[in-house]
Design a protein around this motif. Structure first.
Motif, short mmCIF file in Angstrom:
data_model
loop_
_atom_site.label_atom_id
_atom_site.label_comp_id
_atom_site.label_asym_id
_atom_site.label_seq_id
_atom_site.Cartn_x
_atom_site.Cartn_y
_atom_site.Cartn_z
N HIS A 11 0.89 -1.19 0.08
CA HIS A 11 -0.20 0.08 0.04
C HIS A 11 0.85 1.25 -0.09
N LYS A 12 0.26 2.27 -0.69
CA LYS A 12 1.23 3.49 -0.88
C LYS A 12 1.13 4.10 0.61
N PHE A 18 6.24 -1.64 6.00
CA PHE A 18 6.44 -2.84 5.49
C PHE A 18 8.12 -3.28 5.66
N ARG A 19 9.00 -2.46 5.48
CA ARG A 19 10.47 -2.76 5.61
C ARG A 19 10.62 -3.16 7.28
N LYS A 20 10.16 -2.58 8.14
CA LYS A 20 10.09 -3.03 9.66
C LYS A 20 9.50 -4.27 9.78
N ALA A 21 8.39 -4.42 9.26
CA ALA A 21 7.61 -5.68 9.50
C ALA A 21 8.47 -6.96 8.85
N PHE A 22 9.15 -6.80 7.65
CA PHE A 22 9.90 -7.65 7.05
C PHE A 22 11.05 -7.94 8.00
N ALA A 23 11.74 -7.16 8.48
CA ALA A 23 13.03 -7.20 9.39
C ALA A 23 12.54 -8.02 10.47
N LYS A 24 11.25 -7.81 11.02
CA LYS A 24 10.81 -8.84 12.34
C LYS A 24 10.70 -10.40 11.86
N VAL A 25 10.04 -10.38 10.45
CA VAL A 25 9.91 -12.04 10.13
C VAL A 25 11.20 -12.50 9.20
N GLU A 26 11.88 -11.80 9.04
CA GLU A 26 13.03 -12.33 8.19
C GLU A 26 13.73 -13.41 8.71
N LEU A 39 17.38 -11.09 -1.19
CA LEU A 39 17.60 -9.88 -1.50
C LEU A 39 16.18 -9.09 -1.58
N LEU A 40 15.96 -8.09 -0.64
CA LEU A 40 14.54 -7.41 -0.82
C LEU A 40 14.82 -6.15 -1.35
N ALA A 41 14.34 -5.41 -2.41
CA ALA A 41 14.72 -4.51 -3.36
C ALA A 41 13.49 -3.71 -3.52
N GLN A 42 13.44 -2.35 -3.27
CA GLN A 42 12.30 -1.64 -3.54
C GLN A 42 12.29 -1.12 -5.05
N GLY A 43 11.31 -1.19 -5.76
CA GLY A 43 11.40 -0.60 -7.16
C GLY A 43 11.57 0.97 -7.19
N ILE A 44 12.37 1.20 -8.12
CA ILE A 44 12.57 2.66 -8.48
C ILE A 44 11.39 3.50 -8.93
N GLU A 45 10.98 2.74 -10.29
CA GLU A 45 10.01 3.24 -11.01
C GLU A 45 8.32 3.13 -10.23
N THR A 46 8.49 2.06 -9.41
CA THR A 46 7.34 1.81 -8.66
C THR A 46 7.75 1.46 -7.34
N PRO A 47 7.76 2.46 -6.70
CA PRO A 47 8.56 2.26 -5.12
C PRO A 47 7.39 1.46 -4.28
N GLU A 48 6.18 1.34 -4.46
CA GLU A 48 5.06 0.78 -3.75
C GLU A 48 5.28 -1.11 -4.21
N VAL A 49 6.42 -1.41 -5.18
CA VAL A 49 6.59 -2.62 -5.23
C VAL A 49 8.02 -3.08 -4.84
N TYR A 82 -0.01 -5.50 4.72
CA TYR A 82 0.95 -4.38 3.93
C TYR A 82 0.58 -4.52 2.47
N PHE A 83 0.26 -5.67 2.14
CA PHE A 83 0.08 -5.97 0.50
C PHE A 83 -1.36 -5.18 -0.22
N SER A 84 -1.10 -4.55 -1.24
CA SER A 84 -2.32 -4.21 -1.71
C SER A 84 -2.99 -4.86 -2.66
N ASP A 85 -2.15 -6.01 -3.00
CA ASP A 85 -2.74 -7.04 -4.17
C ASP A 85 -2.02 -8.40 -3.77
N GLU A 86 -2.42 -9.23 -4.44
CA GLU A 86 -1.80 -10.69 -4.02
C GLU A 86 -0.32 -10.51 -4.63
N PRO A 87 0.86 -11.05 -3.73
CA PRO A 87 1.88 -11.05 -4.57
C PRO A 87 2.20 -12.20 -5.57
N LYS A 88 2.95 -11.97 -6.51
CA LYS A 88 3.12 -12.73 -7.61
C LYS A 88 4.48 -13.58 -7.38
#
Length: 102
Positions: A11-12, A18-26, A39-49, A82-88
């Motif tokens: 979600h925008k 989300f980053r903090k939540a991921f660190a907890k379950v990592e 590797l967890l990487a945030q999109g540049i053109e689509t920072p919400e992905v 935190y997911f705005s849609d189903e992960p692919k």
């Protein structure tokens, strides 16, 4: 060597949470049988992905292995709000990168 590639739409306005939540379950991911790094990487053109790339020894280590585990259920429970849609998720086969990154 197998790579799991997961596209995680967040979600925008929730990317930092989300980053903090991921660190907890990592640690749940890191201790899975056959886990070889991620590797967890945030999109540049689509920072919400976010792109999650996980190296597994075999496809079976990820699925059914980790995906069928209680750790995976807890992992997903920590992230799903935190997911705005189903992960692919998809998998590719291959070895290590041929040349090191600088």
């Amino acid at each position: 060597m197998i790579y799991e590639i997961a596209l995680l739409p967040v979600h925008k306005g929730q990317t930092e949470a989300f980053r903090k939540a991921f660190a907890k379950v990592e640690p749940l991911l890191s201790r899975a049988k056959g886990y070889g790094g991620h590797l967890l990487a945030q999109g540049i053109e689509t920072p919400e992905v976010f792109n999650l790339i996980v190296r597994w020894q075999s496809l079976e280590d990820h699925t059914p292995g980790f995906e069928a585990s209680e750790d995976h259920q807890i992992f997903m429970l920590g992230l799903e709000n935190y997911f705005s849609d189903e992960p692919k998720v998809y998998h590719i086969e291959g070895g290590a990168f041929q040349q090191p990154f600088n």
